[in-house]
Design an enzyme around this catalytic site. Structure first.
Site, mmCIF file in Angstrom:
data_model
loop_
_atom_site.group_PDB
_atom_site.id
_atom_site.type_symbol
_atom_site.label_atom_id
_atom_site.label_comp_id
_atom_site.label_asym_id
_atom_site.label_seq_id
_atom_site.Cartn_x
_atom_site.Cartn_y
_atom_site.Cartn_z
ATOM 1 N N SER A 120 20.703 28.475 53.093
ATOM 2 C CA SER A 120 20.659 29.924 52.800
ATOM 3 C C SER A 120 21.774 30.277 51.824
ATOM 4 O O SER A 120 22.941 30.015 52.119
ATOM 5 C CB SER A 120 20.879 30.731 54.080
ATOM 6 O OG SER A 120 19.941 30.334 55.041
ATOM 7 N N GLU B 11 26.563 33.399 51.262
ATOM 8 C CA GLU B 11 27.055 32.610 52.401
ATOM 9 C C GLU B 11 27.733 31.354 51.841
ATOM 10 O O GLU B 11 28.699 30.838 52.396
ATOM 11 C CB GLU B 11 25.856 32.227 53.283
ATOM 12 C CG GLU B 11 26.220 31.350 54.446
ATOM 13 C CD GLU B 11 25.027 30.975 55.308
ATOM 14 O OE1 GLU B 11 24.202 31.861 55.640
ATOM 15 O OE2 GLU B 11 24.922 29.784 55.659
ATOM 16 N N ARG C 73 28.868 33.842 60.341
ATOM 17 C CA ARG C 73 29.159 32.964 59.187
ATOM 18 C C ARG C 73 30.563 33.230 58.633
ATOM 19 O O ARG C 73 30.783 33.204 57.421
ATOM 20 C CB ARG C 73 28.122 33.136 58.075
ATOM 21 C CG ARG C 73 26.710 32.832 58.469
ATOM 22 C CD ARG C 73 26.505 31.376 58.900
ATOM 23 N NE ARG C 73 25.137 31.175 59.311
ATOM 24 C CZ ARG C 73 24.719 31.343 60.569
ATOM 25 N NH1 ARG C 73 25.574 31.655 61.530
ATOM 26 N NH2 ARG C 73 23.463 31.160 60.883
HETATM 27 C C1 LIG Z 1 19.341 22.324 53.756
HETATM 28 C C2 LIG Z 1 20.542 23.047 54.334
HETATM 29 C C3 LIG Z 1 20.412 23.753 55.524
HETATM 30 C C4 LIG Z 1 21.512 24.404 56.071
HETATM 31 N N1 LIG Z 1 21.344 25.081 57.252
HETATM 32 C C5 LIG Z 1 22.390 25.713 57.817
HETATM 33 C C6 LIG Z 1 22.233 26.403 59.070
HETATM 34 O O1 LIG Z 1 21.176 26.396 59.666
HETATM 35 N N2 LIG Z 1 23.316 27.045 59.569
HETATM 36 C C7 LIG Z 1 24.524 27.041 58.940
HETATM 37 O O2 LIG Z 1 25.465 27.654 59.477
HETATM 38 N N3 LIG Z 1 24.711 26.406 57.762
HETATM 39 C C8 LIG Z 1 23.676 25.743 57.192
HETATM 40 N N4 LIG Z 1 23.841 25.093 55.987
HETATM 41 C C9 LIG Z 1 25.139 25.153 55.313
HETATM 42 C C10 LIG Z 1 26.061 23.931 55.583
HETATM 43 O O3 LIG Z 1 25.324 22.836 56.031
HETATM 44 C C11 LIG Z 1 27.133 24.254 56.611
HETATM 45 O O4 LIG Z 1 27.873 25.369 56.224
HETATM 46 C C12 LIG Z 1 28.078 23.069 56.841
HETATM 47 O O5 LIG Z 1 28.957 23.328 57.905
HETATM 48 C C13 LIG Z 1 28.905 22.728 55.591
HETATM 49 O O6 LIG Z 1 29.549 21.497 55.846
HETATM 50 P P1 LIG Z 1 30.119 20.597 54.677
HETATM 51 O O7 LIG Z 1 30.888 19.501 55.310
HETATM 52 O O8 LIG Z 1 29.019 20.194 53.767
HETATM 53 O O9 LIG Z 1 31.102 21.605 53.965
HETATM 54 P P2 LIG Z 1 31.439 21.745 52.404
HETATM 55 O O10 LIG Z 1 30.262 22.306 51.696
HETATM 56 O O11 LIG Z 1 32.014 20.495 51.882
HETATM 57 O O12 LIG Z 1 32.579 22.856 52.480
HETATM 58 C C14 LIG Z 1 32.272 24.175 52.849
HETATM 59 C C15 LIG Z 1 33.573 24.981 52.886
HETATM 60 O O13 LIG Z 1 34.411 24.489 53.910
HETATM 61 C C16 LIG Z 1 35.653 24.025 53.395
HETATM 62 N N5 LIG Z 1 35.975 22.820 54.161
HETATM 63 C C17 LIG Z 1 35.174 21.736 54.331
HETATM 64 N N6 LIG Z 1 35.761 20.856 55.139
HETATM 65 C C18 LIG Z 1 36.965 21.376 55.487
HETATM 66 C C19 LIG Z 1 38.047 20.916 56.299
HETATM 67 N N7 LIG Z 1 38.019 19.765 56.941
HETATM 68 N N8 LIG Z 1 39.129 21.725 56.405
HETATM 69 C C20 LIG Z 1 39.194 22.907 55.776
HETATM 70 N N9 LIG Z 1 38.207 23.388 55.000
HETATM 71 C C21 LIG Z 1 37.101 22.632 54.861
HETATM 72 C C22 LIG Z 1 35.394 23.772 51.921
HETATM 73 O O14 LIG Z 1 36.590 23.908 51.142
HETATM 74 C C23 LIG Z 1 34.387 24.866 51.605
HETATM 75 O O15 LIG Z 1 35.041 26.093 51.371
HETATM 76 C C24 LIG Z 1 22.754 24.403 55.419
HETATM 77 C C25 LIG Z 1 22.892 23.678 54.208
HETATM 78 C C26 LIG Z 1 21.792 23.005 53.687
HETATM 79 C C27 LIG Z 1 21.959 22.224 52.416
#
Ligand SMILES: Cc1cc2nc3c(=O)[nH]c(=O)nc-3n(C[C@H](O)[C@H](O)[C@H](O)COP(=O)(O)OP(=O)(O)OC[C@H]3O[C@@H](n4cnc5c(N)ncnc54)[C@H](O)[C@@H]3O)c2cc1C
Length: 339
Positions: free
Chosen positions: A238, A335, A164
């Protein structure tokens, strides 16, 4: 591309926190992004890239510029008899990329089905589930350097992927806008079904010979039954990482807690222990405090029962960290990205 002021972020984060961004812009092309950042009128320290908002907790209003990344598209950049190289623009929904791979029977990311969020955030924390991590299929990414306004290529080693973790979550935090990722998928898939309930779900579904599709379906089935849907109950998956502790410390703890589970860690001479188990042992599972709490089936998932503020959830997280530290001497780390 329109600059908005005092923008509510409530519908743009899966916790459903009603925080406001001082400035907000949505970017649809790389050229748009470069034009916008060339103006340089924003404090470089106060920029936040937003994807799907599924791994963020807004603890307060954001006193800077939020850049919503909506640069979308998937293309094949290279192909041979065994592999295909897929380039996904950062605003593409991650699960759509998975479904595209599944529809073509290309293996590698089926275990990562239904992870919320966009492709651009996937390298941020090296997303992982059911024994597979992004790093297993990752080739490279393109990112816009927000200081120089130039595109830079990051290869696998440059990203310093860990559990992570990546450079983008640490030393390069908020310095780059990831605009695309390139993954190498397998036309002759090798399946990884030993983790979690995949094998038993396949058996339950009467699948004798797994396929990319049947594994993806099984993962979707398991996740849908286990994890709260953010559309119904605000959460970010998580909240904490599973801590990795030295083997010696684990053995000591095991004397006191013989049922303490453990997994292989990523650090030599360390073992990984499930944060959810530690939290549950401290009595947090299913506990509601004000508008927030730890989920009744998944202690590791903190939820917003409707009107929680980010600060309320942050305080709950701090209380959980303190009680786990006191009982087990183990430090939990979030995380979720705290903003
Ligand atoms: C129900 C649920 C289940 C989940 N299960 C998992 C799992 O099984 N495994 C797992 O690893 N994660 C899991 N996650 C966490 C999440 O889905 C992941 O971390 C996902 O990759 C986040 O994507 P996002 O586009 O929503 O990022 P955001 O929440 O919008 O951003 C996350 C971080 O990345 C940065 N960021 C976003 N996009 C960019 C970009 N293009 N360039 C630079 N920085 C950027 C943001 O500034 C922030 O710091 C889960 C979340 C939920 C709600």
């Amino acid at each position: 591309m329109q600059l908005e002021e005092n923008k509510s972020l409530k519908s743009l984060n899966t916790f459903g926190i009603d925080a406001f961004a001082k400035y907000f812009v949505e970017i649809n092309t790389i050229a748009d992004a470069q034009t916008f950042f060339a103006e340089k009128k924003f404090d470089p320290e106060k920029k936040l890239i937003l994807g799907g908002g599924s791994n963020l907790l807004f603890t307060k209003n954001y006193d800077g510029l939020v850049v919503k990344n909506s640069i979308e598209g998937i293309e094949i950049t290279k192909e041979d008899d065994n592999h295909v190289w897929l380039k996904a623009k950062a605003g593409t929904i991650w699960h759509q990329l998975v479904l595209y791979a599944v529809a073509n029977n290309w293996g590698g990311i089926e275990n990562l089905s239904l992870i919320p969020g966009l492709c651009g955030a996937a390298p941020m924390q090296n997303i992982g589930a059911y024994g597979v991590e992004l790093k297993d299929v990752f080739i490279s990414l393109e990112a816009l350097n927000l200081e120089s306004n130039q595109i830079q290529i990051f290869n696998h080693a440059d990203c310093e992927f860990g559990y992570r973790e990546s450079v983008f979550k640490n030393k390069f935090k908020n310095q780059f806008l990831i605009v695309s990722i390139t993954l190498k998928l397998n036309k002759k898939p090798v399946y990884n079904i030993s983790y979690g309930a995949i094998q038993t779900t396949l058996e339950h579904n009467g699948i004798m010979e797994p396929t990319v599709k049947s594994i993806s379906d099984a993962v979707i089935q398991i996740r849908s039954s286990k994890l709260p849907n953010p559309a119904e109950l605000g959460n970010a998956g998580s909240f904490f990482k599973n801590p990795e502790i030295p083997k010696q410390q684990y053995e000591q703890l095991q004397l006191q807690y013989p049922l303490l589970p453990s997994y292989k860690g990523s650090i030599p001479n360390h073992v990984k222990i499930p944060a959810g188990w530690l939290i549950e042992q401290c009595g947090w599972k299913g506990k509601q405090i004000g508008h927030t709490g730890s989920h009744k089936y998944q202690a590791l998932v903190l939820v917003n029962y409707g009107n929680a503020t980010g600060d309320e959830i942050y305080k709950l997280a701090q209380d959980i960290i303190a009680s786990v530290k006191e009982k087990f001497g183990v430090e939990l780390t979030p995380e979720v990205n705290l903003v």
